[in-house]
Design an enzyme around this catalytic site. Structure first.
Site, PDB file in Angstrom:
ATOM      1  N   ASN A 122      -5.469  -2.834  -3.338  1.00  0.00           N
ATOM      2  CA  ASN A 122      -6.461  -3.763  -2.772  1.00  0.00           C
ATOM      3  C   ASN A 122      -6.043  -4.610  -1.574  1.00  0.00           C
ATOM      4  OD1 ASN A 122      -8.018  -2.547  -4.889  1.00  0.00           O
ATOM      5  ND2 ASN A 122      -7.982  -4.596  -6.097  1.00  0.00           N
ATOM      6  N   HIS A 139      -1.427  -0.986   0.443  1.00  0.00           N
ATOM      7  CA  HIS A 139      -2.375  -0.671   1.567  1.00  0.00           C
ATOM      8  C   HIS A 139      -2.683  -1.730   2.293  1.00  0.00           C
ATOM      9  CE1 HIS A 139      -4.326   2.880  -1.035  1.00  0.00           C
ATOM     10  NE2 HIS A 139      -2.930   3.173  -0.651  1.00  0.00           N
ATOM     11  N   CYS A 147       0.035  -6.467  15.581  1.00  0.00           N
ATOM     12  CA  CYS A 147       0.001  -6.121  17.270  1.00  0.00           C
ATOM     13  C   CYS A 147       0.548  -4.711  17.498  1.00  0.00           C
ATOM     14  CB  CYS A 147       0.954  -7.081  18.056  1.00  0.00           C
ATOM     15  SG  CYS A 147       0.728  -6.670  19.868  1.00  0.00           S
ATOM     16  N   CYS A 150       3.624  -5.165  20.178  1.00  0.00           N
ATOM     17  CA  CYS A 150       4.973  -5.529  19.816  1.00  0.00           C
ATOM     18  C   CYS A 150       5.115  -5.507  18.317  1.00  0.00           C
ATOM     19  CB  CYS A 150       5.318  -7.059  20.177  1.00  0.00           C
ATOM     20  SG  CYS A 150       4.282  -8.259  19.274  1.00  0.00           S
ATOM     21  N   CYS A 170       2.407 -11.194  22.799  1.00  0.00           N
ATOM     22  CA  CYS A 170       2.546 -10.089  24.114  1.00  0.00           C
ATOM     23  C   CYS A 170       1.258  -9.984  24.911  1.00  0.00           C
ATOM     24  CB  CYS A 170       3.171  -8.987  23.564  1.00  0.00           C
ATOM     25  SG  CYS A 170       2.310  -7.860  22.670  1.00  0.00           S
ATOM     26  N   SER A 209      -9.977   5.100  -8.675  1.00  0.00           N
ATOM     27  CA  SER A 209     -10.670   6.344  -9.140  1.00  0.00           C
ATOM     28  C   SER A 209      -9.650   7.414  -9.108  1.00  0.00           C
ATOM     29  CB  SER A 209     -11.689   6.572  -8.125  1.00  0.00           C
ATOM     30  OG  SER A 209     -11.079   6.683  -6.906  1.00  0.00           O
ATOM     31  N   ASN A 233     -10.870   1.621 -16.982  1.00  0.00           N
ATOM     32  CA  ASN A 233     -11.856   1.866 -15.892  1.00  0.00           C
ATOM     33  C   ASN A 233     -13.400   1.970 -16.574  1.00  0.00           C
ATOM     34  OD1 ASN A 233     -13.329   3.506 -13.957  1.00  0.00           O
ATOM     35  ND2 ASN A 233     -11.033   3.743 -13.035  1.00  0.00           N
ATOM     36  N   GLU A 235     -15.162   4.317 -16.161  1.00  0.00           N
ATOM     37  CA  GLU A 235     -15.372   6.050 -16.619  1.00  0.00           C
ATOM     38  C   GLU A 235     -14.082   6.718 -16.629  1.00  0.00           C
ATOM     39  OE1 GLU A 235     -18.174   6.637 -13.479  1.00  0.00           O
ATOM     40  OE2 GLU A 235     -16.557   7.019 -11.924  1.00  0.00           O
TER      41      GLU A 235
HETATM   42  C1  BJW Z   1     -14.032  -0.525 -12.375  1.00  0.00           C
HETATM   43  C2  BJW Z   1     -14.864  -1.411 -12.303  1.00  0.00           C
HETATM   44  C3  BJW Z   1     -14.708  -2.790 -13.376  1.00  0.00           C
HETATM   45  C4  BJW Z   1     -15.360  -0.216 -10.900  1.00  0.00           C
HETATM   46  N1  BJW Z   1     -13.615  -2.386 -14.292  1.00  0.00           N
HETATM   47  N2  BJW Z   1     -13.081  -0.264 -13.469  1.00  0.00           N
HETATM   48  C5  BJW Z   1      -1.715  14.486  -1.184  1.00  0.00           C
HETATM   49  C6  BJW Z   1      -2.403  15.347  -1.230  1.00  0.00           C
HETATM   50  C7  BJW Z   1      -3.694  15.387  -0.428  1.00  0.00           C
HETATM   51  C8  BJW Z   1      -3.816  14.430   0.515  1.00  0.00           C
HETATM   52  C9  BJW Z   1      -2.570  13.658   0.503  1.00  0.00           C
HETATM   53  C10 BJW Z   1      -1.634  13.594  -0.241  1.00  0.00           C
HETATM   54  N3  BJW Z   1      -0.754  12.653   0.222  1.00  0.00           N
HETATM   55  C11 BJW Z   1      -1.439  12.115   1.204  1.00  0.00           C
HETATM   56  C12 BJW Z   1      -2.653  12.300   1.413  1.00  0.00           C
HETATM   57  C13 BJW Z   1      -3.577  11.918   2.226  1.00  0.00           C
HETATM   58  C14 BJW Z   1      -4.248  10.743   2.130  1.00  0.00           C
HETATM   59  C15 BJW Z   1      -5.170  11.030   0.692  1.00  0.00           C
HETATM   60  O1  BJW Z   1      -4.772  10.709  -0.440  1.00  0.00           O
HETATM   61  N4  BJW Z   1      -6.339  11.581   0.869  1.00  0.00           N
HETATM   62  C16 BJW Z   1      -7.246  11.963  -0.242  1.00  0.00           C
HETATM   63  C17 BJW Z   1      -8.342  11.478  -0.052  1.00  0.00           C
HETATM   64  C18 BJW Z   1      -7.204  13.341  -0.701  1.00  0.00           C
HETATM   65  N5  BJW Z   1      -3.473   9.628   1.842  1.00  0.00           N
HETATM   66  C19 BJW Z   1      -3.023   8.921   2.874  1.00  0.00           C
HETATM   67  O2  BJW Z   1      -3.294   9.294   3.950  1.00  0.00           O
HETATM   68  C20 BJW Z   1      -2.021   7.919   2.459  1.00  0.00           C
HETATM   69  N6  BJW Z   1      -0.822   7.824   3.493  1.00  0.00           N
HETATM   70  C21 BJW Z   1       0.084   8.755   3.126  1.00  0.00           C
HETATM   71  O3  BJW Z   1       0.325   9.322   1.945  1.00  0.00           O
HETATM   72  O4  BJW Z   1       0.979   9.003   4.083  1.00  0.00           O
HETATM   73  C22 BJW Z   1       1.763  10.263   3.931  1.00  0.00           C
HETATM   74  C23 BJW Z   1       1.082  11.535   4.230  1.00  0.00           C
HETATM   75  C24 BJW Z   1       0.028  11.264   5.007  1.00  0.00           C
HETATM   76  C25 BJW Z   1      -0.915  12.450   5.234  1.00  0.00           C
HETATM   77  C26 BJW Z   1      -0.629  13.612   4.534  1.00  0.00           C
HETATM   78  C27 BJW Z   1       0.456  13.725   3.734  1.00  0.00           C
HETATM   79  C28 BJW Z   1       0.983  12.345   3.482  1.00  0.00           C
HETATM   80  C29 BJW Z   1      -2.620   6.428   2.961  1.00  0.00           C
HETATM   81  C30 BJW Z   1      -3.779   5.967   2.120  1.00  0.00           C
HETATM   82  C31 BJW Z   1      -4.804   4.960   2.573  1.00  0.00           C
HETATM   83  C32 BJW Z   1      -5.671   4.504   1.994  1.00  0.00           C
HETATM   84  N7  BJW Z   1      -6.576   3.659   2.655  1.00  0.00           N
HETATM   85  C33 BJW Z   1      -7.717   2.844   2.048  1.00  0.00           C
HETATM   86  C34 BJW Z   1      -8.382   2.023   3.359  1.00  0.00           C
HETATM   87  C35 BJW Z   1      -7.581   0.641   3.206  1.00  0.00           C
HETATM   88  C36 BJW Z   1      -8.071  -0.243   4.342  1.00  0.00           C
HETATM   89  C37 BJW Z   1      -9.587  -0.637   3.959  1.00  0.00           C
HETATM   90  O5  BJW Z   1      -9.874  -1.068   2.876  1.00  0.00           O
HETATM   91  O6  BJW Z   1     -10.362  -0.832   5.109  1.00  0.00           O
HETATM   92  O7  BJW Z   1      -7.459   2.121   0.866  1.00  0.00           O
HETATM   93  S1  BJW Z   1      -8.803   4.157   1.354  1.00  0.00           S
HETATM   94  C38 BJW Z   1      -9.566   3.328   0.122  1.00  0.00           C
HETATM   95  O8  BJW Z   1      -9.261   4.092  -1.107  1.00  0.00           O
HETATM   96  C39 BJW Z   1      -8.721   2.166  -0.089  1.00  0.00           C
HETATM   97  C40 BJW Z   1      -8.104   2.045  -1.319  1.00  0.00           C
HETATM   98  O9  BJW Z   1      -7.330   1.225  -1.612  1.00  0.00           O
HETATM   99  C41 BJW Z   1      -8.062   3.292  -1.763  1.00  0.00           C
HETATM  100  C42 BJW Z   1      -8.057   3.643  -3.313  1.00  0.00           C
HETATM  101  O10 BJW Z   1      -9.468   3.315  -3.688  1.00  0.00           O
HETATM  102  P1  BJW Z   1      -9.674   2.984  -5.124  1.00  0.00           P
HETATM  103  O11 BJW Z   1      -8.965   1.389  -5.361  1.00  0.00           O
HETATM  104  O12 BJW Z   1      -9.255   3.709  -6.118  1.00  0.00           O
HETATM  105  O13 BJW Z   1     -11.224   2.662  -5.237  1.00  0.00           O
HETATM  106  P2  BJW Z   1     -12.556   3.353  -5.656  1.00  0.00           P
HETATM  107  O14 BJW Z   1     -13.672   2.900  -5.179  1.00  0.00           O
HETATM  108  O15 BJW Z   1     -12.232   4.967  -5.291  1.00  0.00           O
HETATM  109  O16 BJW Z   1     -12.491   3.571  -7.242  1.00  0.00           O
HETATM  110  C43 BJW Z   1     -12.739   2.363  -7.946  1.00  0.00           C
HETATM  111  C44 BJW Z   1     -12.656   2.617  -9.290  1.00  0.00           C
HETATM  112  O17 BJW Z   1     -12.972   1.451 -10.057  1.00  0.00           O
HETATM  113  C45 BJW Z   1     -13.715   3.511 -10.127  1.00  0.00           C
HETATM  114  O18 BJW Z   1     -12.939   4.637 -10.845  1.00  0.00           O
HETATM  115  C46 BJW Z   1     -14.536   2.931 -10.919  1.00  0.00           C
HETATM  116  O19 BJW Z   1     -15.063   3.563 -11.807  1.00  0.00           O
HETATM  117  C47 BJW Z   1     -13.744   1.815 -11.121  1.00  0.00           C
HETATM  118  N8  BJW Z   1     -14.408   0.454 -11.616  1.00  0.00           N
HETATM  119  N9  BJW Z   1     -15.764  -1.447 -11.299  1.00  0.00           N
HETATM  120  C48 BJW Z   1     -13.033  -1.413 -14.246  1.00  0.00           C
HETATM  121  N10 BJW Z   1     -15.567  -3.502 -13.351  1.00  0.00           N
HETATM  122 ZN    ZN Z   2       2.299  -8.543  20.509  1.00  0.00          ZN
END
Ligand code: BJW
Ligand code: ZN
Length: 260
Positions: A122, A139, A147, A150, A170, A209, A233, A235
């Site tokens: 988060n 994240h 920046c 720089c 800068c 998720s 979670n 679900e």
């Molecule tokens: C509850 C609840 C309650 C609800 N109680 N539960 C390997 C294979 C394939 C692809 C890749 C791979 N390795 C890397 C990649 C590419 C990519 C990736 O993973 N793509 C997939 C979509 C397939 N990953 C990246 O690019 C990462 N970089 C990287 O690995 O670099 C090296 C590399 C690059 C490229 C290729 C290979 C290697 C970087 C990932 C950055 C993610 N950024 C974001 C945005 C951040 C900024 C912003 O917010 O604007 O981060 S995306 C978004 O998803 C955000 C979150 O942190 C992240 C995860 O989401 P999260 O937290 O799981 O939320 P939800 O909504 O999905 O789920 C909520 C859950 O809560 C649900 O299950 C509900 O049921 C539950 N819930 N209420 C308990 N009350």
């Molecule tokens: Zn700067």
């Protein structure tokens, strides 16, 4: 018609009504009580009860906005003004929100467990606001800017930031200090995360998720290194079957029950 016969009565609603079985909560409580080293990995779900929208799911942020348009380095290069509009909007939305019972239970767990590490995906800063201290933000953080020239990173809580904010040092264009799709995670943060995952006796995976790597694979990684892995979670996720314990329900309801 009984509630269990009602096809509209979802698993998540059922879990919210009755919560997970008492024995499963007790089992996890015991695991945590006996562990010296515990890691928690959180996602958007833990902040949902504070009013933060999750990314995926019915009301998810990605349903309203195309992530590809807004959370990639390519999008920022193409239209930084649009991307800043999106982040300014989210900063305004997050500013008044408070941490909830789930965040607070993790603060208490940190007090009780000899070595406790909190890894969060988060960017909302609510774990810090609650009082957790040993936190790794995989994240980034929406309250920091970086920046593009720089590289200087600063905390900036101005609301709203200018449409195209610039660096005080800068003059370069600032960007949110968050990790977008296709960008590398900070290597030091990642190394510290794996150090914790390699040696913990228990891992709690809360409100994610399991769709985004590398966080999605951290549970299996810890399990392969000997940890008991428990998921909380609303679900099941793609990884649930591989874990030791699955508690279906709200983090803010379940987590406080795990604390002594
Ligand atoms: C509850 C609840 C309650 C609800 N109680 N539960 C390997 C294979 C394939 C692809 C890749 C791979 N390795 C890397 C990649 C590419 C990519 C990736 O993973 N793509 C997939 C979509 C397939 N990953 C990246 O690019 C990462 N970089 C990287 O690995 O670099 C090296 C590399 C690059 C490229 C290729 C290979 C290697 C970087 C990932 C950055 C993610 N950024 C974001 C945005 C951040 C900024 C912003 O917010 O604007 O981060 S995306 C978004 O998803 C955000 C979150 O942190 C992240 C995860 O989401 P999260 O937290 O799981 O939320 P939800 O909504 O999905 O789920 C909520 C859950 O809560 C649900 O299950 C509900 O049921 C539950 N819930 N209420 C308990 N009350
Ligand atoms: Zn700067």
């Amino acid at each position: 018609m009984g509630q269990t016969d009602n096809p509209l009565h979802s698993e998540a609603q059922e879990a919210d009504r009755i919560g997970p079985p008492r024995e499963e909560i007790e089992r996890l409580r015991q695991v945590l009580h006996q562990a010296q080293r515990v890691v928690a990995l959180t996602g958007a779900g833990i902040s949902a009860e504070s009013g933060v929208p999750t990314f995926r799911g019915a009301d998810g942020l990605w349903r309203q906005y195309r992530a590809i348009d807004l959370a990639t380095p390519q999008a920022f290069a193409r239209d930084p003004r649009l991307v800043w509009e999106f982040y300014n909007w989210r900063r305004e939305m997050l500013a008044p929100l408070k941490s909830n019972a789930g965040h607070l239970a993790l603060v208490e767990l940190e007090r009780q467990v000899p070595e406790f590490l909190l890894i969060t995906q988060n960017i909302d800063g609510l774990h810090h606001a609650a009082g957790s201290t040993n936190i790794l933000e995989l994240h980034g953080n929406i309250w920091r800017v970086r920046c593009t020239e720089c590289g200087e990173v600063t905390e900036d809580r101005t609301l709203p930031l200018p449409a195209l904010p610039t660096c005080g040092t800068c003059g370069g264009l600032l960007r949110p200090d968050v990790v977008w799709f296709g960008e590398m995670l900070d290597t030091l943060i990642l190394a510290k995360a794996y150090e914790g995952l390699n040696s913990c006796q228990a891992l709690l995976i809360i409100g994610t998720s399991g769709n985004v790597e590398p966080a999605a694979s951290m549970g299996l990684h810890a399990k392969n290194h000997g940890a008991v892995v428990a998921e909380i979670n609303l679900e099941p996720t793609p990884q649930t079957e591989a874990y030791d314990i699955s508690l279906l329900g709200k983090a803010g309801v379940i987590l406080p029950q795990l604390i002594d």
